[in-house]
Design a protein around this motif. Structure first.
Motif, short mmCIF file in Angstrom:
data_model
loop_
_atom_site.label_atom_id
_atom_site.label_comp_id
_atom_site.label_asym_id
_atom_site.label_seq_id
_atom_site.Cartn_x
_atom_site.Cartn_y
_atom_site.Cartn_z
N ILE A 220 0.84 -1.20 0.00
CA ILE A 220 0.00 0.00 0.00
C ILE A 220 0.87 1.25 0.00
N SER A 221 1.95 1.22 0.78
CA SER A 221 2.85 2.37 0.86
C SER A 221 3.57 2.63 -0.45
N VAL A 222 3.95 1.56 -1.14
CA VAL A 222 4.68 1.71 -2.41
C VAL A 222 3.72 2.15 -3.52
N ARG A 223 2.61 1.44 -3.65
CA ARG A 223 1.66 1.75 -4.73
C ARG A 223 0.84 3.00 -4.44
N GLN A 224 0.73 3.40 -3.17
CA GLN A 224 -0.03 4.56 -2.74
C GLN A 224 -1.51 4.45 -3.09
N ARG A 225 -1.96 3.21 -3.18
CA ARG A 225 -3.36 2.90 -3.39
C ARG A 225 -3.67 1.65 -2.60
N PHE A 226 -4.86 1.58 -2.01
CA PHE A 226 -5.16 0.52 -1.05
C PHE A 226 -5.24 -0.85 -1.70
N TRP A 227 -6.21 -1.04 -2.60
CA TRP A 227 -6.44 -2.39 -3.13
C TRP A 227 -5.30 -2.89 -4.01
N PRO A 228 -4.71 -2.08 -4.88
CA PRO A 228 -3.53 -2.58 -5.61
C PRO A 228 -2.39 -2.99 -4.68
N GLY A 229 -2.22 -2.25 -3.57
CA GLY A 229 -1.19 -2.63 -2.60
C GLY A 229 -1.52 -3.93 -1.88
N ILE A 230 -2.81 -4.13 -1.56
CA ILE A 230 -3.24 -5.37 -0.90
C ILE A 230 -3.02 -6.57 -1.82
N TRP A 231 -3.44 -6.45 -3.07
CA TRP A 231 -3.28 -7.57 -4.01
C TRP A 231 -1.81 -7.88 -4.24
N LEU A 232 -0.99 -6.85 -4.34
CA LEU A 232 0.45 -7.05 -4.54
C LEU A 232 1.06 -7.77 -3.35
N GLY A 233 0.72 -7.34 -2.13
CA GLY A 233 1.26 -7.98 -0.93
C GLY A 233 0.83 -9.43 -0.80
N CYS A 234 -0.46 -9.70 -1.03
CA CYS A 234 -0.97 -11.08 -0.92
C CYS A 234 -0.31 -11.99 -1.97
N TRP A 235 -0.18 -11.49 -3.19
CA TRP A 235 0.42 -12.29 -4.26
C TRP A 235 1.87 -12.63 -3.95
N GLN A 236 2.63 -11.66 -3.44
CA GLN A 236 4.04 -11.88 -3.15
C GLN A 236 4.21 -12.85 -1.98
N VAL A 237 3.36 -12.76 -0.96
CA VAL A 237 3.43 -13.71 0.15
C VAL A 237 3.11 -15.12 -0.34
N LEU A 238 2.08 -15.23 -1.18
CA LEU A 238 1.70 -16.53 -1.72
C LEU A 238 2.85 -17.16 -2.50
N LEU A 239 3.49 -16.38 -3.35
CA LEU A 239 4.59 -16.90 -4.15
C LEU A 239 5.80 -17.25 -3.28
N GLN A 240 6.16 -16.34 -2.38
CA GLN A 240 7.36 -16.55 -1.57
C GLN A 240 7.21 -17.76 -0.67
N GLN A 241 6.07 -17.87 0.01
CA GLN A 241 5.85 -19.03 0.88
C GLN A 241 5.70 -20.30 0.07
N GLY A 242 5.12 -20.20 -1.11
CA GLY A 242 5.01 -21.38 -1.96
C GLY A 242 6.37 -21.92 -2.38
N ILE A 243 7.29 -21.01 -2.72
CA ILE A 243 8.64 -21.43 -3.10
C ILE A 243 9.36 -22.08 -1.93
N VAL A 244 9.22 -21.48 -0.74
CA VAL A 244 9.88 -22.04 0.45
C VAL A 244 9.31 -23.41 0.79
N MET A 245 8.00 -23.55 0.74
CA MET A 245 7.38 -24.84 1.04
C MET A 245 7.74 -25.89 -0.01
N LEU A 246 7.81 -25.48 -1.27
CA LEU A 246 8.22 -26.41 -2.32
C LEU A 246 9.65 -26.87 -2.09
N LEU A 247 10.51 -25.95 -1.67
CA LEU A 247 11.89 -26.31 -1.36
C LEU A 247 11.94 -27.29 -0.19
N GLY A 248 11.12 -27.02 0.84
CA GLY A 248 11.08 -27.94 1.98
C GLY A 248 10.55 -29.31 1.61
N ALA A 249 9.49 -29.35 0.81
CA ALA A 249 8.93 -30.64 0.41
C ALA A 249 9.91 -31.43 -0.46
#
Length: 260
Positions: A206-235
């Motif tokens: 939100i702080s980077v995009r300076q808009r609420f919903w685009p910032g929310i979607w960006l944050g959720c997408w990046q968490v999903l990808l980052q945690q997915g990569i870590v979990m895939l590495l663990g598995a």
């Protein structure tokens, strides 16, 4: 009698013999000659390895208060007054992993004493914690796959934003670890860590995009990808470990001396 300035003007550089009037040689950059002390050696080692200086407090404060400004300034070339995000992520990742091992625990994978499911869970947890050291590498594919939610930015710009965001995530996680929150909720620690990451990434988005919903979607997408990569590495690591373990068991079953 020579004054201190006159005395300094008479000094010559030990490297190129140029006269030194100030602290450093104007020709090659070598420091003025002086007696060597143990403290100077340690300071040089510390500065070379960590390069932690007065820019760190200013960077951390701005990262807490307004991460979007910090990231936008870095993108626009205003970098002299800010600490390097790669170095910050390395230091905070190593510090968090060290404190996690000391205050909580990392499980030990025991052969023959627990079920295979428990072994897999322990291996995945170990890999997810030590993935902190690989976060510099793991965040790059996340940055590459986030362009559709941050149009007009380059992969390198999104990568820098992710580095600073992960530093902020480590800062919040360190506070929770030192305050005992993680220690009191060990069973829910993975879910709690993901929740903290989600809040931090959305706040930064939100702080980077300076808009609420685009910032929310960006944050959720990046968490999903980052945690997915870590979990895939663990598995993947868990599967490789179990295959090696089965291979060792099979070789032992073929050992004719086991019946003697």
């Amino acid at each position: 009698m020579n004054t201190p300035m006159e005395h300094s003007a008479e000094l010559s550089c030990s490297h190129c013999t140029t006269q030194i009037e100030h602290q450093f040689c104007p020709q090659c950059g070598e420091a003025r000659p002086e007696r060597l002390h143990s403290a100077a050696i340690l300071n040089k080692v510390f500065a070379s390895v960590f390069n932690i200086d007065k820019r760190w407090p200013a960077t951390l404060w701005l990262l807490l208060r307004n991460p979007g400004k910090l990231i936008r300034d870095y993108h626009q070339g205003i970098r002299l007054h800010y600490a390097n995000p790669v170095l910050m992520l390395l230091v905070f990742g190593a510090f968090f992993t060290f404190l996690y091992q000391w205050k909580i625990y990392l499980p030990e994978v025991k052969i023959g004493e627990v079920s295979e499911q428990k072994k897999l869970e322990d291996i995945i947890e170990i890999v997810m914690q030590y993935a902190n050291y690989l976060m510099i590498v793991l965040t790059y594919p996340v940055a590459a796959a986030s362009g559709w939610l941050w149009r007009g930015s380059t992969v390198a710009e999104r990568y820098v934003a992710l580095l600073y965001t992960n530093v902020l995530n480590y800062m919040v996680s360190l506070v929770m670890l030192l305050s005992g929150v993680y220690e009191q909720h060990v069973e829910q620690m993975v879910g709690l860590s993901i929740l903290v990451m989600l809040v931090v990434f959305c706040y930064t988005g939100i702080s980077v995009r300076q808009r609420f919903w685009p910032g929310i979607w960006l944050g959720c997408w990046q968490v999903l990808l980052q945690q997915g990569i870590v979990m895939l590495l663990g598995a993947t690591s868990a599967v490789i470990y179990m295959l090696l373990f089965k291979l060792v068991e099979y070789q032992e079953s073929l050992d004719p001396t086991r019946y003697l």
